[in-house]
Design a protein around this motif. Structure first.
Motif, PDB file in Angstrom:
ATOM      1  N   PRO A  71      50.329  -1.170  -6.729  1.00 19.27           N
ATOM      2  CA  PRO A  71      51.671  -1.673  -7.041  1.00 19.27           C
ATOM      3  C   PRO A  71      52.669  -1.510  -5.894  1.00 19.27           C
ATOM      4  N   SER A  72      52.449  -0.527  -5.023  1.00 20.31           N
ATOM      5  CA  SER A  72      53.397  -0.268  -3.933  1.00 20.31           C
ATOM      6  C   SER A  72      53.387  -1.372  -2.886  1.00 20.31           C
ATOM      7  N   TYR A  73      52.273  -2.064  -2.732  1.00 18.79           N
ATOM      8  CA  TYR A  73      52.172  -3.077  -1.685  1.00 18.79           C
ATOM      9  C   TYR A  73      53.159  -4.230  -1.890  1.00 18.79           C
ATOM     10  N   ILE A 100      43.494  -7.576  -1.746  1.00 12.58           N
ATOM     11  CA  ILE A 100      43.454  -8.693  -2.690  1.00 12.58           C
ATOM     12  C   ILE A 100      44.858  -9.059  -3.160  1.00 12.58           C
ATOM     13  N   GLY A 101      45.664  -8.049  -3.495  1.00 17.65           N
ATOM     14  CA  GLY A 101      47.024  -8.325  -3.944  1.00 17.65           C
ATOM     15  C   GLY A 101      47.845  -9.045  -2.880  1.00 17.65           C
ATOM     16  N   MET A 102      47.733  -8.614  -1.628  1.00 13.00           N
ATOM     17  CA  MET A 102      48.498  -9.241  -0.556  1.00 13.00           C
ATOM     18  C   MET A 102      48.057 -10.679  -0.308  1.00 13.00           C
ATOM     19  N   VAL A 103      46.776 -10.960  -0.499  1.00  9.59           N
ATOM     20  CA  VAL A 103      46.308 -12.343  -0.343  1.00  9.59           C
ATOM     21  C   VAL A 103      47.029 -13.256  -1.333  1.00  9.59           C
ATOM     22  N   TYR A 104      47.097 -12.845  -2.595  1.00 13.71           N
ATOM     23  CA  TYR A 104      47.756 -13.672  -3.606  1.00 13.71           C
ATOM     24  C   TYR A 104      49.256 -13.768  -3.374  1.00 13.71           C
ATOM     25  N   ILE A 105      49.854 -12.694  -2.857  1.00 15.06           N
ATOM     26  CA  ILE A 105      51.280 -12.733  -2.542  1.00 15.06           C
ATOM     27  C   ILE A 105      51.545 -13.728  -1.423  1.00 15.06           C
ATOM     28  N   ILE A 106      50.710 -13.690  -0.386  1.00 21.11           N
ATOM     29  CA  ILE A 106      50.896 -14.601   0.753  1.00 21.11           C
ATOM     30  C   ILE A 106      50.654 -16.047   0.342  1.00 21.11           C
ATOM     31  N   ILE A 107      49.657 -16.277  -0.505  1.00 19.22           N
ATOM     32  CA  ILE A 107      49.421 -17.635  -0.997  1.00 19.22           C
ATOM     33  C   ILE A 107      50.661 -18.170  -1.706  1.00 19.22           C
ATOM     34  N   SER A 108      51.347 -17.304  -2.450  1.00 21.55           N
ATOM     35  CA  SER A 108      52.560 -17.748  -3.157  1.00 21.55           C
ATOM     36  C   SER A 108      53.671 -18.119  -2.192  1.00 21.55           C
ATOM     37  N   GLU A 109      53.593 -17.622  -0.948  1.00 22.17           N
ATOM     38  CA  GLU A 109      54.612 -17.932   0.051  1.00 22.17           C
ATOM     39  C   GLU A 109      54.310 -19.220   0.816  1.00 22.17           C
ATOM     40  N   ILE A 110      53.058 -19.541   0.994  1.00 23.82           N
ATOM     41  CA  ILE A 110      52.710 -20.641   1.903  1.00 23.82           C
ATOM     42  C   ILE A 110      52.171 -21.872   1.193  1.00 23.82           C
ATOM     43  N   VAL A 111      51.897 -21.767  -0.109  1.00 18.97           N
ATOM     44  CA  VAL A 111      51.319 -22.893  -0.843  1.00 18.97           C
ATOM     45  C   VAL A 111      52.255 -23.290  -1.984  1.00 18.97           C
ATOM     46  N   PRO A 112      52.607 -24.578  -2.107  1.00 22.77           N
ATOM     47  CA  PRO A 112      53.425 -25.030  -3.236  1.00 22.77           C
ATOM     48  C   PRO A 112      52.747 -24.689  -4.556  1.00 22.77           C
ATOM     49  N   ILE A 113      53.540 -24.401  -5.559  1.00 21.10           N
ATOM     50  CA  ILE A 113      52.977 -23.924  -6.824  1.00 21.10           C
ATOM     51  C   ILE A 113      52.060 -24.958  -7.470  1.00 21.10           C
ATOM     52  N   HIS A 123      61.673 -16.067  -7.527  1.00 24.30           N
ATOM     53  CA  HIS A 123      60.973 -15.873  -6.263  1.00 24.30           C
ATOM     54  C   HIS A 123      61.051 -14.428  -5.781  1.00 24.30           C
ATOM     55  N   LYS A 124      62.164 -13.738  -6.018  1.00 21.67           N
ATOM     56  CA  LYS A 124      62.333 -12.369  -5.540  1.00 21.67           C
ATOM     57  C   LYS A 124      61.372 -11.393  -6.226  1.00 21.67           C
ATOM     58  N   SER A 125      60.808 -11.789  -7.369  1.00 20.09           N
ATOM     59  CA  SER A 125      59.891 -10.914  -8.115  1.00 20.09           C
ATOM     60  C   SER A 125      58.430 -11.298  -7.926  1.00 20.09           C
ATOM     61  N   LEU A 126      58.150 -12.276  -7.053  1.00 21.22           N
ATOM     62  CA  LEU A 126      56.766 -12.745  -6.875  1.00 21.22           C
ATOM     63  C   LEU A 126      55.834 -11.614  -6.442  1.00 21.22           C
ATOM     64  N   ALA A 127      56.235 -10.851  -5.420  1.00 27.43           N
ATOM     65  CA  ALA A 127      55.369  -9.808  -4.894  1.00 27.43           C
ATOM     66  C   ALA A 127      55.115  -8.729  -5.948  1.00 27.43           C
ATOM     67  N   ALA A 128      56.180  -8.338  -6.665  1.00 25.40           N
ATOM     68  CA  ALA A 128      56.038  -7.285  -7.661  1.00 25.40           C
ATOM     69  C   ALA A 128      55.111  -7.705  -8.790  1.00 25.40           C
TER      70      ALA A 128
END
Length: 491
Positions: free
Chosen positions: A51-53, A104-117, A383-388
């Motif tokens: 969760p910290s990532y 794994i968590g960071m991969v999904y977070i980054i995908i949410s930043e670079i790929v349209p929903i 968007h501000k809560s995507l990573a969390a």
């Protein structure tokens, strides 16, 4: 996107390749009684730090935190391969877990930043495919390294893969970093929340790993640790609500019924998925007298159906808004209920065709749900809560895996023991699956009864997944054109 696929493959390969190397490690270090800690140490730190990532990536930026996770994972893997005793190996696995928990968590977070929903399902489906391929390749590579070279290559193989991943992230992944000094960013970290969460998670996971094997569930040590873990989580909630300015787990996410449903689905889905993943090989090794490597191959119908359905479901939600996330999860959970219901018919005489067909049904259901909660959760929150929300979804699935395996282990042990004559009760602790061919038909039949009882619990997990999916019935794939226009580029 290749760098993200490599990261998923790297993390997933590490989780599966070690299994076939464990007997050789125990033999070399003469530490059979400590061998479970090789997996437990990694699991403890990976789960506790997940969760910290999300919040760290908000503060320092996605790319630096992702690179830090890869570096820690590589450092831990290198130390594992160089280990001279079991203590060093266990500590090294814990270091690798700190990094692995973020991959794994960071991969999904980054995908949410670079790929349209609207296209995100396609790419997350690809990530699910990488996970499945690694799950198939891992046991085979681990067996080959152990038999032909040395078990140390089960860890060293991570080094070239990790270096390639690290370099590709540095060169190909372009993401902006938040402004501000390093000191100012350090101050923003929720240190008390992070510390409390890590301690509480470890206090909870330790008894779940020990109960039913090292200690009885009624043992005071297990009870005290579970209570301390519960108190730790209560303190964590208070810190997040009253103290933290930028909490790791924003409590407003849990107040949203649809987001809470995503967390609940991941918890019960993880319980069902990993329970099957751990206990079906036991059926092949004990009942069918197969080797660990062969039992891994027997899982292909389950793994491949998960991969195919995860990719297909991702394509489905990217190309149409006709089906809601809830409808897909409901249909997937129904398939899981049917598939796990069929597994309770496993017997000494079940044919390979029957077994493969039943595992196929379960795999189709598991694969349908695998990516849906991440897509739904990311579409619901701001968007501000995507990573969390993404980090927490990964955390709940991992916790589900721990709970599921622990609960099934308890049910299995209790049923197995209760069906033995009094003079043989407790014999499971000394049972070696590799010698099951010499076990009496009575013992083999007792294993069948105990496994059937355990698989009945998977039906319950699947049913809870079904119930948790209901709040998402109206949540359809999102098409946010304004967000699409602001997406970052991979170029």
């Amino acid at each position: 996107m290749h760098s993200l696929s490599l990261a998923i493959f790297l993390a997933s390969l590490d989780q599966t390749i070690i299994a076939t190397a464990l007997p050789a490690i125990a033999l070399e270090f003469k530490a059979l009684d400590q061998i479970s800690w090789v997996g437990t140490a990694y699991l403890l730190t990976a789960t506790a730090f997940q969760p910290s990532y999300g919040k760290l990536s908000d503060i320092f930026g996605r790319k630096p935190v992702f690179l830090a996770a890869i570096f820690l994972f590589e450092l831990g893997s290198l130390l594992c391969g160089l280990s001279v005793n079991m203590i060093m190996l266990i500590i090294s696995r814990a270091i690798a877990g700190v990094g692995g928990g973020g991959l794994i968590g960071m991969v999904y977070i980054i995908i949410s930043e670079i790929v349209p929903i609207k296209d995100r399902g396609k790419y997350q489906g690809m990530m699910g495919g990488c996970f499945g391929i690694a799950s198939v390749v891992g046991p085979l590579l681990g067996g080959a390294f152990t038999d032909k070279v040395t078990w140390r290559w089960s860890f060293f193989i991570n080094l070239p893969l990790g270096v390639i991943t690290f370099i590709s992230v540095v060169c190909l992944l372009h993401l902006p970093s938040p402004t501000g000094s390093f000191w100012a960013k350090l101050i923003r970290i929720d240190w008390w929340g992070a510390f409390t969460l890590v301690v509480a998670t470890i206090l909870l996971l330790l008894p779940l790993n020990w109960a039913g094997s090292k200690y009885a569930w009624s043992d005071p040590i297990i009870i005290v640790l579970l209570c301390l873990g519960g108190v730790g989580y209560a303190i964590f909630v208070l810190i997040e609500a009253k103290v933290a300015e930028e909490p790791i787990a924003p409590l407003h996410l849990f107040k949203n019924l649809k987001v809470a449903a995503c967390f609940s689905i991941n918890l019960f889905h993880g319980m069902a998925f990993f329970a099957l993943l751990y206990f079906v090989p036991l059926y092949f090794q004990v009942i069918k007298s197969e080797s660990a490597t062969t039992s891994g191959l027997e899982l292909l119908p389950l793994i491949l159906s998960i991969v195919i359905m995860a990719i297909s479901a991702g394509q489905l939600v990217s190309r149409t808004v006709f089906f809601s996330y809830g409808a897909i999860c409901i249909f997937g959970s129904i398939l899981m209920i049917v598939g796990s219901g069929l597994t309770i018919t496993f017997s000494e005489n079940s044919s390979r065709g029957q077994i493969a067909g039943y595992l196929l049904v379960s795999g189709l259901g598991i694969g349908l749900i695998l990516q849906m909660t991440v897509l739904a959760g990311q579409g619901i929150v701001e968007h501000k809560s995507l990573a969390a929300v993404t980090s927490l979804l990964t955390f709940f699935r991992t916790m589900g895996a721990v709970f599921g395996v622990a609960i099934l282990g308890t049910v299995f042990n209790n049923v197995f023991d209760s069906n033995l004559p009094p003079q043989l009760q407790g014999s499971l602790q000394g049972f070696d699956p590799t010698t099951s061919a010499q076990a009496s038909p009575f013992i083999i039949h007792d294993f069948v009864i105990a496994l059937d009882a355990a698989f009945k619990v998977v039906i319950v997990f699947s049913g809870l997944t079904f119930i948790s999916s209901l709040p998402l019935i109206t949540v359809k794939p999102h098409r946010d054109n304004n967000q699409d226009e602001n997406m970052l580029s991979l170029a």
